[in-house]
Every structure is written in structure tokens, then in C-alpha cells.
Design a protein around this motif. Structure first.
Motif, PDB file in Angstrom:
ATOM      1  N   VAL B 151       0.822  -1.209   0.000  1.00 60.89           N
ATOM      2  CA  VAL B 151       0.000   0.000   0.000  1.00 60.89           C
ATOM      3  C   VAL B 151       0.857   1.260   0.000  1.00 60.89           C
ATOM      4  N   ASN B 152       1.879   1.277   0.858  1.00 54.69           N
ATOM      5  CA  ASN B 152       2.648   2.505   1.058  1.00 54.69           C
ATOM      6  C   ASN B 152       3.948   2.487   0.246  1.00 54.69           C
ATOM      7  N   MET B 153       4.006   3.331  -0.757  1.00 54.68           N
ATOM      8  CA  MET B 153       5.120   3.321  -1.690  1.00 54.68           C
ATOM      9  C   MET B 153       6.293   4.187  -1.230  1.00 54.68           C
ATOM     10  N   ASP B 154       6.139   5.482  -1.353  1.00 54.67           N
ATOM     11  CA  ASP B 154       7.244   6.371  -0.985  1.00 54.67           C
ATOM     12  C   ASP B 154       7.188   6.625   0.517  1.00 54.67           C
ATOM     13  N   CYS B 155       7.903   5.804   1.268  1.00 61.97           N
ATOM     14  CA  CYS B 155       7.794   5.850   2.726  1.00 61.97           C
ATOM     15  C   CYS B 155       8.788   6.807   3.368  1.00 61.97           C
ATOM     16  N   LYS B 156       8.459   7.245   4.553  1.00 64.94           N
ATOM     17  CA  LYS B 156       9.360   8.010   5.414  1.00 64.94           C
ATOM     18  C   LYS B 156       9.681   7.128   6.618  1.00 64.94           C
ATOM     19  N   PRO B 157      10.754   7.479   7.364  1.00 63.69           N
ATOM     20  CA  PRO B 157      11.123   6.654   8.529  1.00 63.69           C
ATOM     21  C   PRO B 157       9.952   6.409   9.481  1.00 63.69           C
ATOM     22  N   GLN B 158       9.143   7.435   9.689  1.00 66.99           N
ATOM     23  CA  GLN B 158       7.974   7.298  10.566  1.00 66.99           C
ATOM     24  C   GLN B 158       7.067   6.138  10.123  1.00 66.99           C
ATOM     25  N   LEU B 197      16.419   6.100   3.326  1.00 68.01           N
ATOM     26  CA  LEU B 197      15.275   5.770   4.185  1.00 68.01           C
ATOM     27  C   LEU B 197      15.682   4.815   5.307  1.00 68.01           C
ATOM     28  N   LEU B 198      16.399   3.764   4.957  1.00 65.84           N
ATOM     29  CA  LEU B 198      16.760   2.768   5.965  1.00 65.84           C
ATOM     30  C   LEU B 198      17.806   3.294   6.937  1.00 65.84           C
ATOM     31  N   ARG B 199      18.733   4.074   6.418  1.00 65.94           N
ATOM     32  CA  ARG B 199      19.750   4.636   7.308  1.00 65.94           C
ATOM     33  C   ARG B 199      19.126   5.577   8.338  1.00 65.94           C
ATOM     34  N   GLU B 200      18.054   6.247   7.942  1.00 67.63           N
ATOM     35  CA  GLU B 200      17.371   7.140   8.894  1.00 67.63           C
ATOM     36  C   GLU B 200      16.438   6.372   9.836  1.00 67.63           C
ATOM     37  N   THR B 201      15.936   5.241   9.360  1.00 64.74           N
ATOM     38  CA  THR B 201      14.988   4.476  10.184  1.00 64.74           C
ATOM     39  C   THR B 201      15.699   3.693  11.277  1.00 64.74           C
ATOM     40  N   TYR B 202      16.890   3.202  10.968  1.00 64.20           N
ATOM     41  CA  TYR B 202      17.613   2.329  11.908  1.00 64.20           C
ATOM     42  C   TYR B 202      17.726   2.924  13.317  1.00 64.20           C
ATOM     43  N   PRO B 203      18.233   4.149  13.461  1.00 67.33           N
ATOM     44  CA  PRO B 203      18.345   4.702  14.821  1.00 67.33           C
ATOM     45  C   PRO B 203      16.995   4.893  15.511  1.00 67.33           C
ATOM     46  N   LEU B 204      15.948   5.165  14.742  1.00 71.49           N
ATOM     47  CA  LEU B 204      14.621   5.300  15.352  1.00 71.49           C
ATOM     48  C   LEU B 204      14.174   3.963  15.940  1.00 71.49           C
ATOM     49  N   LEU B 205      14.420   2.895  15.208  1.00 74.38           N
ATOM     50  CA  LEU B 205      14.032   1.575  15.708  1.00 74.38           C
ATOM     51  C   LEU B 205      14.844   1.211  16.952  1.00 74.38           C
TER      52      LEU B 205
END
Lengths: 341, 341
Positions: B151-158, B197-205
Motif C-alpha cells: 500500500v505505502n510506496m514512498d515511505c518516510k522513517p515514521q 530511508l533505511l539509514r534514517e529508520t535504523y536509529p529510530l528503531l
């Protein structure tokens, strides 16, 4: 004289790879034995090379050695090593291609060192910033190449256009497809589907003059509908690794199911192995070429033994004979005019 | 009295799907027969529903009907139809959930109409913009859910953080995993790998308080190492469809290989089918729930027949009993405080 000129000369980093120099040299000797038109040029410390070659009867074989007194050792940072040392074997081997003393390069050297060396010494083709890796994912679809498989992450439409051009040359020259059908890997058929990158790439491919057939979905990758499947290196890497692993999981599952039933195991026997090969035979055709570099550069896994080295040398020879780099230059320049980027 | 209160009430768009209303009604009757604590609420034109119900002995079964005199027909643009007509059956069925007259919704209705109706009438949970689809890809890894699947194509870290929360609730409530291990689908293990995207998501997780185990690669999707594999809907869709298709291709291949060998075919028999099921059984657990909507909304394929409708109803009942929406709200609010977005 004529005989010599027709030979395809391939420089080989004899010191790169887990089983270097022994298995690399043996693989080169076997390739020269199998194909009289192949001239392997082994690069490394001369005494080491001569010691290895002394194990074989190479009289009459056109094998040459070129000296390099350094090489990149196990555990070194390859890119750093290349910057710090003047002439490790991979650099010397690459320079032979640059100087047109070799027609192409084969190396089992660490990917970082190989890529750094190739990019710095040979340079990239116009409009291509980083090498591109493509492969036939499975013999289920033997005339379908997927690319990029893992180098280029955050892509722009121009990159995908380049992948399409590379794939077209790949499928034409190495898979024997006369007019390769190019498709974008997307989540639906319609032009407006997918993420922003794909929506912007679609119209460029339409104008490219390539044989673009539109979008293809994940369940069609192995269907044979397209000969060139274009995706960014991020998606490609996942598909590639997932594909490889599925064969292994199925193998484990079947073996587990049938371990108490030796009769079934016997009947399935080789055919199961055939199936596993079908699922996981990346790089079957194309020999791990680094596309986009201004020269034929082929890599083989670091753990390659002689038979794989032989196979890769013969594959690299085909790529050279088909002039894949020349074809790609022509294609890129034609597309540049069509799309007017 | 107590008996009635404990029943789980699920509204059903009896007019949605290729085989509506016949197969939908039959599936609902069978589900009520199988589970005395389930109360199906059929929504559609009353005379049609009564005609269908007259085919079965439903005495004593807690089946109810709610009238809707319109429905979305074959070939209509579902989103437009919903905007133009006051009360098609899917809208009436969804409003029952909003009014707390039903505990959840099941529909075989076209996805567009179902999603539009669910989002507009029930609304989304805080911080989630669009519904998320997740599924267990294969029984090879029966406690691993992958999401988002398309469903969600262009994702953001959130967004990826939301998928991780949804997957945690999914694996915990529906797959029975006590502390689900969450991984990011990436091209390498290291924190710095992958696209932006993944580099920004990693620290959030890392900060999320979820049981984050780091990156996982494509060849580990079916390994069982992670219970929740997070990726954007673009990558997820390719993996999902590719995975489904591999089973079919292998099936064809094996059948082809063994067609001249009836003995092997006989021996393999059911076990081959088992293997195919292993490879391609999406939505096995979880019943196609639209995650992120403020209510339990389950979809089943448009081509579902009665047994599938029954199965989905029983699965939706489990999701309601486990209060997956309440759990997700709690999880999202906790993560919001941890990550401080």
C-alpha cells in the motif's frame, strides 16, 4: 602472426581470491588448454607465478606472466590498500587493459579493490557513475536478466534508463536475444503505478527507442515475458538474495520430508539437484561483468576454484568478442539523443 | 444475557465479491455453525438476504441481517461509487462498526471500495496515514510477518516505525510470539547500509523500545530469524508476488520433469502439494487485516468462496478477541514517547 592477433588477451589478478595463486593459475591453464584463442596474462610476483606454472605442461600454450611485487592481502581494507601502494597485482592487471595490452580483466579479488581499481584506472562510461551488476536469476527464465542487483541504491530515472541500456546489450550479446524486451519492475501494469522514481522513469523508457514493454510485477520475474527487468539496486538485491535462498529452503524441506523414505529420495535424486540449480544459479551467463566501466572487467567469487576461474575466463572472452563495451557506448549515445536528457 | 454479550459481532458486506451474495451468505452460516460465539451480521437488500438464508437451517444461529438497498457493482469505480451513493452495503456494514453495533467488518468487496469506506468512516489511528497490509509469506517461516506488502510506496522513517509497531502486535496477538523480534530488510548487516530511508529508520528503531534486532537480508526472510520484517510497500510487494510465483514455477517444473515418470509422481503426490502450499500461502494467519484503521477490518479475496469466507470470519474473530486495534494504539503511543518524533 594472424593467429596471435586474433587471440583474446585477458589479464588475471593471480594473487586475488581465497585460493590464489594456486587455483587461479590452474584455472587459467585449463582455460588456455580448452580454447586456443584465449591468451591468459597472469599478474603477480614472477617467481610465485613460475613456481605455480611449473606444475603443468604449458608448452605451446599462450600463457604470459606480468610482474607485480605487491598484492592486497587477506583482511586489508581494499580501497585503502589501492590508494597507499603503487602497484598491487590488481592495479597492474587493470592497467594492462587501460594500455590495451589486454582486452579484458578477470579477478577473484575482493570486490572493493576490484571496483576501486576498475573505476579509477579505466573510468566509467559517459553518464554512468557506478558499476552495475546484472544476472540471470534462474534457469527457469534463462533469457531474462535483472539489474541492478545491489550497487546503486538511491537511484534517479537516468540510472534506471542506463540499466535498461546495459540489460539490452547484455541480453543481446550474451543471451542471444535479438530484440530484448525491457520492462520496469513495478507493483502494477499501469503507467501511473509505483513510487515516484518509477513514474518518472516510465515516460523516459517510452522515448528511449529501447524495446520497452511496460511494467512487470514480481510474480512475472521468472515468467520470461521480459528479457531485461529494470529495478534499483535495493529492490534487485532483495529479489536476488531471496531467490537464492528459496532454493536452499526448498531443498532442506524436501530432504527433511523424504529422509525417512529412501526410495523417493533415490528416484528424485539428481532431478532435485537440477531443481535447486534452476532456482539458484546467479551469474550463470555474463560472468559477473562490472557494467558501465570503460573496459571488460569480470569478477568471480573470492572462493572460486580452478573450474570456476576457467568458466569465467571463457565467459569474459565471449563478452570481449561481442564487444559489449562498444555496444553499450553506442546504445547510451543513441538513447541520449532520443531522450534528450 | 451473558451469552449474548460475549458474542463477537462481525458485519459482512454480503453483496461484495465475485460470488456474492450466495457464497458469502453460505460462508457466514457455516462460520456461525462452527463457532457459537460468532454473530454474523449480513448487510444487503433484505429480500435478497432472506432468499439466500432460506436455503439453510439457521434456527438457533445468531445470524442477523441489516438492510442496504444499494451495492457497488461489477466494473464500477469503487471510490467514486462510494462518494456518489449514500448507502451501498459496504458503507452500511462499516458504519455498524463505527456505531459499535458490530465489533469488526469482513468484506470481499473490491479493495478500493473497502479501503475508502474504512478510512473515511472509521478513520486512521494517530500517525498512520494509509492502511498497511502484512502477511506471513510462507509456512517455511510461520512466525514471520512481512509488511508493508503493497500500500505505502514512498515511505518516510515514521512509516517504517509504524510498520514495526503493527508487526509487533500482529506477531504477538495472531502468531503467538511473546516478544517479537523486529528487523529491517536491508542489503547488509551494518547500520550504515542501504538507502537513505533505511539509514534514517535504523536509529529510530533502536530507540523505539521494540525488540529490534537490526538489519536482515533477502536470503534471511524465510529463515525465521525475525518475527517482523519491515520494508516499504514497494519492496514488500515485489517480495510477496515473487514468493507466490516461485511456488507455481517450481510446481510446473517438477510436474513437467516427472510427467513421464508416473511412479515418482505418485510417490511425491500430496507432499508436492504441501510444498507448494508452503511456498505460496499468503494471508495464512491474520486474515488480511487492514492495519492502521481504527477498527478491525478484514478483507478476503474477491474470488472467495464459502469456505474462505468462513475461515476469514473466524480469523477476524480472533483479531477482535485479542483487541489488536487497542494493542496497536497502546504500542504507537508508547513508541511516540520513546522516539519523541
Amino acid at each position: 602472426m594472424d593467429r596471435t592477433r586474433r587471440r583474446i588477451r585477458i589479464s588475471i589478478d593471480a594473487m586475488g581470491g581465497d585460493y590464489a595463486p594456486g587455483e587461479i593459475v590452474r584455472g587459467a591453464v585449463e582455460a588456455a588448454e580448452q580454447d586456443a584463442d584465449l591468451e591468459p596474462i597472469l599478474v603477480g610476483p614472477l617467481d610465485t607465478l613460475e613456481e605455480e606454472l611449473a606444475k603443468y605442461d604449458i608448452s605451446g600454450l599462450p600463457i604470459r606472466c606480468v610482474h607485480a611485487d605487491e598484492f592486497i592481502g587477506e583482511g586489508e581494507n581494499p580501497a585503502l590498500a589501492i590508494r597507499r601502494r603503487p602497484n598491487p597485482s590488481i592495479v597492474v592487471a587493470t592497467k594492462l587493459v587501460k594500455a590495451k595490452e589486454a582486452d579484458g580483466l578477470l579477478a577473484a579479488t575482493a570486490t572493493g579493490a576490484l571496483v576501486t581499481s576498475a573505476v579509477q584506472i579505466l573510468g566509467m562510461l559517459d553518464g554512468i557513475k557506478r558499476p552495475v551488476l546484472g544476472a540471470v536469476l534462474s534457469l527457469i527464465a534463462p533469457t531474462t536478466v535483472v539489474l541492478d542487483l545491489g550497487v546503486n541504491m538511491d537511484c534517479k530515472p537516468q540510472h534506471l534508463l542506463n540499466f535498461a541500456a546495459i540489460g539490452t546489450v547484455y541480453a543481446h550479446a550474451l543471451l542471444g536475444v535479438s530484440k530484448p524486451k525491457v520492462a520496469l519492475l513495478n507493483i502494477g501494469k499501469e503507467k501511473v503505478k509505483g513510487n515516484q522514481l518509477l513514474r518518472e522513469t516510465y515516460p523516459l523508457l517510452e522515448k528511449s527507442g529501447l524495446n520497452f514493454i511496460g511494467n512487470i510485477e514480481g510474480n512475472e520475474i521468472l515468467s520470461g515475458k521480459a528479457n531485461v527487468i529494470v529495478c534499483d539496486g535495493f529492490v534487485g538485491n532483495h529479489i536476488f538474495k531471496f531467490s537464492e535462498s528459496v532454493g536452499q529452503f526448498i531443498n532442506n524441506y524436501i530432504m527433511n520430508k523424504f529422509k525417512d523414505d529412501p526410495e523417493v529420495g533415490r528416484l528424485l535424486g539428481n532431478r532435485l539437484e537440477e531443481l535447486m540449480d534452476l532456482l539458484a544459479l546467479p551469474d550463470v551467463v555474463g560472468g559477473g561483468i562490472l557494467w558501465g566501466v570503460d573496459g571488460v572487467v569480470a569478477r568471480t567469487h573470492g572462493n572460486s576454484r580452478a573450474p570456476m576461474v576457467t568458466k569465467r575466463l571463457l565467459q569474459a572472452k565471449v563478452a570481449i568478442e561481442k564487444d559489449v563495451v562498444g555496444c553499450l557506448k553506442t546504445e547510451l549515445s543513441r538513447i541520449g539523443r532520443s531522450v534528450n536528457l
